[in-house]
Design an enzyme around this catalytic site. Structure first.
Site, mmCIF file in Angstrom:
data_model
loop_
_atom_site.group_PDB
_atom_site.id
_atom_site.type_symbol
_atom_site.label_atom_id
_atom_site.label_comp_id
_atom_site.label_asym_id
_atom_site.label_seq_id
_atom_site.Cartn_x
_atom_site.Cartn_y
_atom_site.Cartn_z
ATOM 1 N N SER A 269 -3.030 6.833 1.029
ATOM 2 C CA SER A 269 -3.904 5.782 0.522
ATOM 3 C C SER A 269 -4.997 6.368 -0.380
ATOM 4 O O SER A 269 -4.702 7.007 -1.380
ATOM 5 C CB SER A 269 -4.486 4.988 1.689
ATOM 6 O OG SER A 269 -5.124 3.811 1.244
ATOM 7 N N GLU A 374 3.921 -3.477 0.994
ATOM 8 C CA GLU A 374 2.485 -3.238 0.813
ATOM 9 C C GLU A 374 1.947 -3.838 -0.487
ATOM 10 O O GLU A 374 2.665 -3.977 -1.488
ATOM 11 C CB GLU A 374 2.168 -1.752 0.902
ATOM 12 C CG GLU A 374 2.723 -0.847 -0.155
ATOM 13 C CD GLU A 374 2.181 0.566 0.034
ATOM 14 O OE1 GLU A 374 1.014 0.772 -0.309
ATOM 15 O OE2 GLU A 374 2.912 1.446 0.539
#
Length: 447
Positions: A269, A374
Site C-alpha cells: 500500500s 481493490e
C-alpha cells in the site's frame, strides 16, 4: 500581547478520545457491532464474496467500519485550517488497530534504533522534483543540525526472522534463532535481505495490524531476513518525512555492509509507494539500485483517479473518499490542515508522492501483487502498463510481473491466513530466486 492560539472546531469522534473504562467500552461496542452485523448478514444473506470465509468477512468488515467511521468524513474542505491535527494524530494512535505478537511457530523480531548522525545525513540532489525535492532537503538539514548539536534523531526499525528461515541446525538455539540473526549486521559478505516499508495510508501500520506476521511469512518463504523501519506517521509528520526516514534506514543498511544488489525493496500500500519513490531518489542521485521491488497493492496514485475507485466500491474494505475532505488519507499525509485546491492537486502528481506520474525507465525488476476487488486496481494496472512500455527489453528477468488475485481486497497479504496470501508469499519466493539468485549464494553466506 494578544492570544494567538487558534480556535479549533469540535468534531464528533466515534472512538475513545481518552484512556479509561468508558473509552474502552466505546471501542468494544464499536467492534462488537461490526462483528455481530457481519455474522448476521453472512448467515442470513450468504457470503458477500463466495470464496471468503466468515473470518475473512469479519476482518474485512471491521477494517471497513474502522476506516469509514472512526473519523467524520463529511467534514467540509473549508474547515481544514480549524482542525487540530495534533489531537487527531493522538486520537489515531490511541485507537490504532491492535498488534499481533509473533509466536515462536511464526517467527521472531527485535526492535532497535538507528541514529541519524552526521555521517548518515546527506544533501539530496533532486532538482527534477521541484518543491518536493526542496522539502526533503529541509528535513535533511534539520537532522544535520540536530546531529551537530549532539541531539541526533533516532528512527525505530525492526528485524524479523521467520520460523522456517533457519537453513541448518547450527542456526538455531533451544529457543529460536541465534542472537546475531536479530541484529542489523550482515550475516555474511553476500547476504541477501528484504527491506519492507509497511502500509497503513501513512497514518497507521507501525507495529500494528498483522505486519509483523507478514514479515515473518515473507522471511520463511524467501529464506531472507526482513528489515523494516517504523517511519514517522501522518498527520503528525507530513510528506516527505516518511520517504526521508526510509532513505535513512536504507542508507544505514549500506553503511553496515549490505550491498545494494543484495537488497530487495518491498512495500504494501503506502509502503509500496515509498519503495518506488526511494528508487526514484536513488536513480536521481546516481546511487546503485537494489536488486528488485516486491510491491503489494502499491498506492501509486494519491489523487485516486482510477475508475476502480468507483466500480469496485463495496467489494473492498477501503472507503472511497472525496479529496476535498480534510480527513482523506492523502490530505493528512501530504499537508494536514491545508485546504484542497487545484495547486495541491498538481503537487500530488509529483512522482515522489504519486509514482504513476514518474519516469519508469531504468527501474529494477518489479513484482506487483494486487487484489481483483481493490479500489486501487486500475491505478496499479496503469502503473504496471506504463512500466512495461518503458522497460529495458534486454533484461534477463521480467521487468514487470503483475499478479492479480481473484476476489481479493486491498493489501490482502495482511490476512495472512488466507490461501491467496499464501500464494502471494510463494510468488515472492519465486521472484526473489530470479533476481538475487538465492539458492546458492545466500545459503553459503549464512551457514
Amino acid at each position: 500581547m494578544a492570544n494567538t492560539k487558534p480556535e479549533y472546531v469540535r468534531l464528533p469522534l466515534r472512538l475513545k478520545t481518552k484512556e479509561g473504562i468508558w473509552g474502552r467500552l466505546k471501542n468494544i461496542m464499536f467492534i462488537a457491532s461490526g462483528v455481530s452485523q457481519t455474522i448476521a448478514s453472512y448467515y442470513w444473506y450468504g457470503p458477500m464474496v463466495p470464496t471468503w470465509s466468515l473470518r475473512f468477512h469479519i476482518i474485512n468488515n471491521i477494517l471497513k467500519k474502522y476506516l469509514a467511521e472512526s473519523l467524520p468524513h463529511n467534514t467540509p474542505n473549508e474547515l481544514s485550517e480549524q482542525i487540530d491535527f495534533g489531537y487527531i494524530a493522538e486520537y489515531i494512535k490511541m485507537n490504532n488497530l491492535p498488534s499481533r505478537a509473533l509466536t515462536e511457530d511464526i517467527g521472531h523480531n527485535k526492535e532497535f534504533d538507528i541514529t541519524v548522525d552526521g555521517d548518515t545525513c546527506m544533501e539530496y540532489k533532486l532538482s527534477r522534483y521541484g518543491v518536493s525535492g526542496d522539502k526533503i532537503n529541509v528535513l535533511a538539514e534539520e537532522d544535520l543540525k540536530r546531529a551537530n548539536y549532539g541531539q541526533p534523531r533516532r528512527v525505530s526499525c525492526q528485524i524479523v526472522v521467520g520460523s522456517e528461515f533457519q537453513r541448518c541446525s547450527g542456526c538455531r538455539t533451544a529457543v529460536g534463532p541465534i542472537p546475531k540473526m536479530l541484529e542489523p549486521e550482515p550475516l555474511g559478505l553476500e547476504e541477501r535481505i528484504v527491506v519492507h516499508f509497511h502500509g497503513g495510508a501513512y497514518c497507521v501500520g507501525e507495529r500494528s495490524l498483522t505486519h509483523l506476521h507478514v514479515y515473518a511469512r515473507m522471511s520463511s518463504s524467501t529464506g531472507l531476513r526482513v528489515f523494516s523501519p517504523n517511519y514517522r506517521l501522518a498527520p503528525q509528520s507530513c510528506f516527505p518525512s516518511q520517504l526521508h526516514d526510509c532513505f535513512l534506514a536504507y542508507r544505514d543498511l549500506l553503511r553496515r555492509g549490505f550491498k545494494p544488489g543484495n537488497i530487495l525493496l518491498s512495500g504494501d500500500s503506502a509502503g509500496g509507494a515509498l519503495a518506488i519513490a526511494l528508487v526514484f531518489v536513488l536513480r536521481e542521485m546516481q546511487m546503485e539500485m537494489p536488486a528488485g521491488l516486491m510491491l503489494v497493492s502499491p498506492w501509486v496514485d494519491s489523487t485516486c483517479s482510477g475508475a476502480s475507485w468507483r466500480t469496485n466500491q463495496g467489494r473492498d474494505y477501503l472507503p472511497a473518499l472525496n479529496l476535498e475532505n480534510p480527513f482523506h488519507p492523502t490530505r493528512m499525509f501530504y499537508a494536514a490542515g491545508r485546504r484542497f485546491s487545484k495547486q495541491m492537486l498538481e503537487e500530488l502528481r509529483c512522482p515522489l508522492v504519486s509514482p504513476v506520474f514518474g519516469d519508469l525507465s531504468k527501474m529494477p525488476p518489479m513484482l506487483i501483487q494486487i487484489g481483483q476487488n481493490e479500489l486501487l486496481h486500475d491505478d496499479i494496472c496503469d502503473f504496471a502498463d506504463k512500466a512495461k512500455k518503458q522497460a529495458d527489453e534486454k533484461s534477463e528477468v521480467p521487468v514487470v510481473l503483475l499478479e492479480v488475485y481473484e476476489d481479493m481486497p486491498h493489501a490482502f497479504v495482511l490476512l495472512d491466513f488466507a490461501e491467496a496470501a499464501m500464494q502471494a508469499f510463494e510468488g515472492m519466493n519465486r521472484f526473489a530466486k530470479q533476481v538475487v539468485h538465492l539458492d546458492s549464494a545466500n545459503k553459503k553466506s549464512l551457514c
